[in-house]
Scaffold this motif. Structure first.
Motif, PDB file in Angstrom:
ATOM      1  N   ILE A 203       0.253  -1.067  -0.008  1.00 56.45           N
ATOM      2  CA  ILE A 203      -0.170  -0.088  -0.438  1.00 56.45           C
ATOM      3  C   ILE A 203       0.687   1.360   0.010  1.00 56.45           C
ATOM      4  N   ALA A 204       1.864   0.986   0.498  1.00 57.86           N
ATOM      5  CA  ALA A 204       3.285   2.839   0.952  1.00 57.86           C
ATOM      6  C   ALA A 204       2.980   3.044  -0.553  1.00 57.86           C
ATOM      7  N   ARG A 205       3.670   1.367  -1.879  1.00 52.82           N
ATOM      8  CA  ARG A 205       4.204   1.917  -2.715  1.00 52.82           C
ATOM      9  C   ARG A 205       3.127   2.793  -3.418  1.00 52.82           C
ATOM     10  N   SER A 206       2.180   1.798  -3.309  1.00 51.14           N
ATOM     11  CA  SER A 206       0.889   2.404  -4.320  1.00 51.14           C
ATOM     12  C   SER A 206       0.300   3.859  -4.256  1.00 51.14           C
ATOM     13  N   SER A 207       1.176   4.117  -2.837  1.00 46.56           N
ATOM     14  CA  SER A 207       0.829   5.580  -2.892  1.00 46.56           C
ATOM     15  C   SER A 207       1.657   6.531  -2.578  1.00 46.56           C
ATOM     16  N   GLY A 208       2.589   6.355  -3.257  1.00 47.68           N
ATOM     17  CA  GLY A 208       3.863   7.112  -4.098  1.00 47.68           C
ATOM     18  C   GLY A 208       4.915   7.029  -2.760  1.00 47.68           C
ATOM     19  N   ILE A 209       4.744   6.691  -2.086  1.00 53.98           N
ATOM     20  CA  ILE A 209       5.722   6.276  -1.132  1.00 53.98           C
ATOM     21  C   ILE A 209       7.397   5.851  -1.813  1.00 53.98           C
ATOM     22  N   SER A 210       8.144   6.834  -1.674  1.00 47.60           N
ATOM     23  CA  SER A 210       9.629   6.043  -2.203  1.00 47.60           C
ATOM     24  C   SER A 210      10.111   4.673  -1.275  1.00 47.60           C
ATOM     25  N   VAL A 211       9.770   3.421  -1.482  1.00 49.34           N
ATOM     26  CA  VAL A 211       9.665   2.560  -0.410  1.00 49.34           C
ATOM     27  C   VAL A 211      11.061   2.137  -0.204  1.00 49.34           C
ATOM     28  N   SER A 212      11.994   2.020  -1.512  1.00 47.58           N
ATOM     29  CA  SER A 212      13.352   1.722  -2.016  1.00 47.58           C
ATOM     30  C   SER A 212      14.399   3.175  -1.203  1.00 47.58           C
ATOM     31  N   ARG A 213      14.347   3.792  -1.499  1.00 51.77           N
ATOM     32  CA  ARG A 213      14.925   5.478  -0.777  1.00 51.77           C
ATOM     33  C   ARG A 213      14.951   5.385   1.054  1.00 51.77           C
ATOM     34  N   TYR A 214      13.491   5.540   0.796  1.00 51.94           N
ATOM     35  CA  TYR A 214      13.245   5.131   3.090  1.00 51.94           C
ATOM     36  C   TYR A 214      14.536   4.417   3.244  1.00 51.94           C
ATOM     37  N   LYS A 215      13.765   3.217   2.805  1.00 49.76           N
ATOM     38  CA  LYS A 215      14.499   2.083   3.293  1.00 49.76           C
ATOM     39  C   LYS A 215      16.147   2.174   3.829  1.00 49.76           C
ATOM     40  N   ILE A 216      16.912   2.712   2.698  1.00 47.97           N
ATOM     41  CA  ILE A 216      18.601   2.502   2.156  1.00 47.97           C
ATOM     42  C   ILE A 216      18.572   4.142   3.992  1.00 47.97           C
ATOM     43  N   MET A 217      17.879   5.510   3.429  1.00 50.79           N
ATOM     44  CA  MET A 217      17.909   6.442   4.251  1.00 50.79           C
ATOM     45  C   MET A 217      17.951   5.708   5.643  1.00 50.79           C
ATOM     46  N   ALA A 218      16.776   5.184   5.823  1.00 48.67           N
ATOM     47  CA  ALA A 218      16.729   5.199   7.629  1.00 48.67           C
ATOM     48  C   ALA A 218      17.844   3.782   8.189  1.00 48.67           C
ATOM     49  N   LEU A 219      18.914   3.576   6.880  1.00 45.26           N
ATOM     50  CA  LEU A 219      19.830   2.062   7.554  1.00 45.26           C
ATOM     51  C   LEU A 219      21.165   3.199   7.564  1.00 45.26           C
ATOM     52  N   ALA A 220      20.833   4.457   6.861  1.00 47.12           N
ATOM     53  CA  ALA A 220      22.388   5.809   7.115  1.00 47.12           C
ATOM     54  C   ALA A 220      21.433   6.281   8.328  1.00 47.12           C
ATOM     55  N   ILE A 221      20.753   6.806   8.635  1.00 44.07           N
ATOM     56  CA  ILE A 221      20.758   7.544   9.476  1.00 44.07           C
ATOM     57  C   ILE A 221      21.028   6.723  10.651  1.00 44.07           C
ATOM     58  N   ALA A 222      20.590   5.330  11.066  1.00 42.48           N
ATOM     59  CA  ALA A 222      21.268   4.511  11.818  1.00 42.48           C
ATOM     60  C   ALA A 222      22.524   4.549  12.210  1.00 42.48           C
ATOM     61  N   GLY A 223      23.142   3.895  10.770  1.00 42.13           N
ATOM     62  CA  GLY A 223      24.120   3.861  11.123  1.00 42.13           C
ATOM     63  C   GLY A 223      25.047   5.681  11.168  1.00 42.13           C
ATOM     64  N   GLY A 224      25.114   6.231  10.828  1.00 34.56           N
ATOM     65  CA  GLY A 224      25.344   7.703  11.814  1.00 34.56           C
ATOM     66  C   GLY A 224      24.839   8.017  13.219  1.00 34.56           C
ATOM     67  N   LEU A 225      23.774   6.939  13.676  1.00 33.59           N
ATOM     68  CA  LEU A 225      23.580   7.787  15.005  1.00 33.59           C
ATOM     69  C   LEU A 225      24.150   6.170  15.759  1.00 33.59           C
ATOM     70  N   SER A 226      24.453   5.236  15.038  1.00 32.38           N
ATOM     71  CA  SER A 226      25.688   4.213  15.938  1.00 32.38           C
ATOM     72  C   SER A 226      26.958   4.796  16.395  1.00 32.38           C
TER      73      SER A 226
END
Length: 324
Positions: A203-226
């Motif tokens: 549903i998120a994909r069909s709503s226009g959310i860039s799922v791939s970009r969000y997933k990569i961004m979340a892990l990058a932010i988590a890496g920065g906070l670690s």
């Protein structure tokens, strides 16, 4: 639907708050020193590093994934930072660039995990577990066989424990990270998108959310906070260590679950995960002051941890599934 998902961040913390208060009352009764100002300051100090990590971990968990790279990222970033900050081995001083390089190391490792996870469709626990070992390898290589790198800048070494308005500086830093995490989750499209992905990726994909970009961004932010947590832990220790984050993962993930952040995604939030951190830190601190034999502390801690998870997370049991 998005507003409904967002509202879940503020639901359900009452039980956890009561559990934290109850633990504090019990431990204060067992040993009055627990309620002393000095010990409460110590609790805040001990909470600082896991609080920073849990914000990034929660962003990843909310989208139905998991980040196991914490220890490796902390080791790599902490060693990178101390070797280019005034220390007993290299004598280098890159100033603010030491922070930029160390934080960049964490973000790069997070991006590495994110790209493997999303582009190559490798499960997140495999991608981040591999990143753990990559980061650990970097940390070990930087550690080397030479002189142990210790901080020579007394101001940096004492900064985490120095009090500002009666609160350790390290906790002020962690508190700022938690506030930023709350803002991201409650007031940005990115935060709402993570909740939507965890709730239903299709549903998120069909709503226009860039799922791939969000997933990569979340892990990058988590890496920065670690990485930030690795720098802070290195400052607290006063010297470099490639295994600086060796116990943090086993605090952060249970804390998030206790807080009601579902491993299946789409449920929970930064506030609830942060309360879970406080519960575990208070539990560990209280057991020490209660005089529990060190040989039994881990066992007692584990039993109480299980009880806490069952009590707090039981209402969410249908959502506590294996992460994607």
């Amino acid at each position: 639907m998005v507003n409904h998902l967002l509202s879940r961040e503020s639901k359900g913390p009452t039980g956890l708050i009561l559990a934290v208060v109850a633990l504090m009352v019990v431990f204060s009764f067992l040993n009055p020193r627990f309620a002393s100002v000095e010990n409460l300051q110590n609790v805040l100090f001990q909470s600082s590093v896991p609080l920073i990590i849990v914000v990034g971990a929660t962003l990843v968990i909310l989208m139905g994934s998991i980040d196991l790279s914490v220890q490796g990222v902390m080791g790599a970033a902490g060693m990178a930072w101390i070797l280019i900050t005034p220390n007993t081995r290299t004598g280098l001083d890159y100033g603010v660039w030491a922070w930029v390089i160390a934080l960049g190391t964490g973000v790069a490792l997070g991006l590495f995990a994110g790209l493997i996870y999303e582009r190559l469709k490798v499960p997140s626990f495999v991608a981040t577990l591999g990143t753990w070992y990559v980061g650990l390898g970097i940390g070990i290589m930087l550690y080397g066989n030479g002189l142990l790198p210790s901080l020579t800048n007394e101001a940096l070494a004492r900064w985490p424990t120095r009090l500002t308005l009666g609160i350790p500086n390290s906790f002020w830093l962690a508190g700022a990270v938690v506030v930023v995490g709350l803002v991201i989750m409650n007031y940005t499209r990115f935060g709402r998108g993570l909740l939507a992905i965890g709730n239903n990726e299709a549903i998120a994909r069909s709503s226009g959310i860039s799922v791939s970009r969000y997933k990569i961004m979340a892990l990058a932010i988590a890496g920065g906070l670690s990485a930030l947590a690795g720098i802070l832990a290195t400052m607290q220790l006063g010297s470099g260590s490639s295994d600086i984050g060796s116990t943090q993962l086993f605090t952060v993930i249970p804390a998030a679950v206790i807080g009601g952040t579902a491993l299946s995604g789409g449920e929970g939030g930064v506030l609830r995960s942060s309360l879970g951190v406080f519960l575990l830190v208070i539990l560990n601190n209280g057991l020490v002051l209660a005089g529990v034999d060190p040989d039994y502390q881990q066992g007692v801690f584990g039993l109480i941890l299980i009880l806490a998870i069952v009590t707090v997370a039981w209402p969410h049991r249908n959502r506590l599934k294996v992460a994607k």
